[in-house]
Scaffold this active site. Structure first.
Site: not given
Length: 274
Positions: A111, A114-116, A118
């Site tokens: 992860t 900036s993105c968890g 996705c």
């Protein structure tokens, strides 16, 4: 423990010319979360408050609902090239009777900060069912109170002050009292840290509270608010379309562009009253 900031040389260019200096950067290191020795997720985070982050992650993924659901949390032996423990692997043991995470929670890849959401292994696991529905919370908060939150959040961003490179999340009462503020290179990590703090402090569900975030309001942040029973989510920037849809569905008051004396209330505006 890993350092929160790292000093690096930088070439500063301006109208006054070029100058070399040392600059403080926000530290970013991987944290591998394990449950009963099994790798669950790796997130890029700012070191510090790792146990809170882990508890908040498990809470907002629907694995646990109380601090008692975790029996132990300990750092594993993870060493650098000089044999020193990096404190970048945290193993948690669930209490007897607590179901382990299913495959929908596991991540195929790490992860990023900036993105968890996705990295989820299964898209149908993205929408999680909360144990603490915020829709039943009839709290009220005034616009005059809400507009004080960005400055209160900013005042407590100590690492941001020296680096300019961190997100922040804070939980406030509807009367304007700050309960907790956490910083991280990842906005979702900052939220996990504050919800983890609340879980360990016996404050879940966070009824009658406002979650204030320093960036935009994404789908995942609304989801995390719902899982912690938070009725109001406010952001200094814009929400996404899916964030608004989920907030409407979950009964969360979603506020964006909270700056100065103005704001946009996207859902459940009945909670914002003068």
């Amino acid at each position: 423990m890993g350092r929160v900031t790292v000093r690096r040389p930088v070439l500063r260019l301006s109208e006054d010319g070029a100058k070399r200096r040392q600059e403080a950067l926000a530290a970013e290191e991987p944290l591998e979360l394990r449950v009963a020795g099994k790798a669950l997720a790796v997130t890029m985070r700012t070191p510090g408050h790792d146990v809170e982050l882990a508890h908040g992650f498990l809470l907002t993924e629907g694995v646990i609902g109380a601090a008692a659901d975790v029996s132990t949390a300990r750092y594993c032996d993870s060493v650098d090239d000089q044999g020193r423990n990096t404190y970048n692997v945290l193993d948690l043991a669930l209490a007897p009777g607590v179901e382990p995470p299913d495959t929908g929670v596991e991540r195929n890849f790490y992860t990023t900060s900036s993105c968890g959401v996705c990295g989820k292994a299964a898209l149908d696991a993205v929408k999680l069912k909360t144990r603490f529905p915020p829709a039943t919370d009839d709290c009220r908060v005034t616009p005059e109170t809400l507009v004080t939150f960005p400055d209160l959040l900013r005042e407590r961003q100590r690492v941001f002050e020296s680096t300019g490179g961190l997100h922040a999340a804070g939980v406030f009462t509807v009367d304007g009292e700050p309960l907790v503020v956490r910083e991280d290179v990842g906005r979702h990590n900052a939220v996990d840290k504050v919800t983890g703090w609340a879980l360990l402090d016996g404050r879940i569900p966070l009824a009658g509270s406002v979650l204030m975030v320093s960036g935009r309001a994404s789908f995942e942040l609304v989801q995390k608010a719902a899982m912690a029973g938070i009725p109001v989510l406010a952001a200094v920037s814009a929400p996404s379309s899916l964030a608004v849809e989920l907030a409407e569905e979950q009964g969360i008051t979603l506020i964006g562009f909270l700056r100065g004396t103005s704001m946009n209330v996207y859902t459940h505006a009945e909670r914002v009253t003068s």
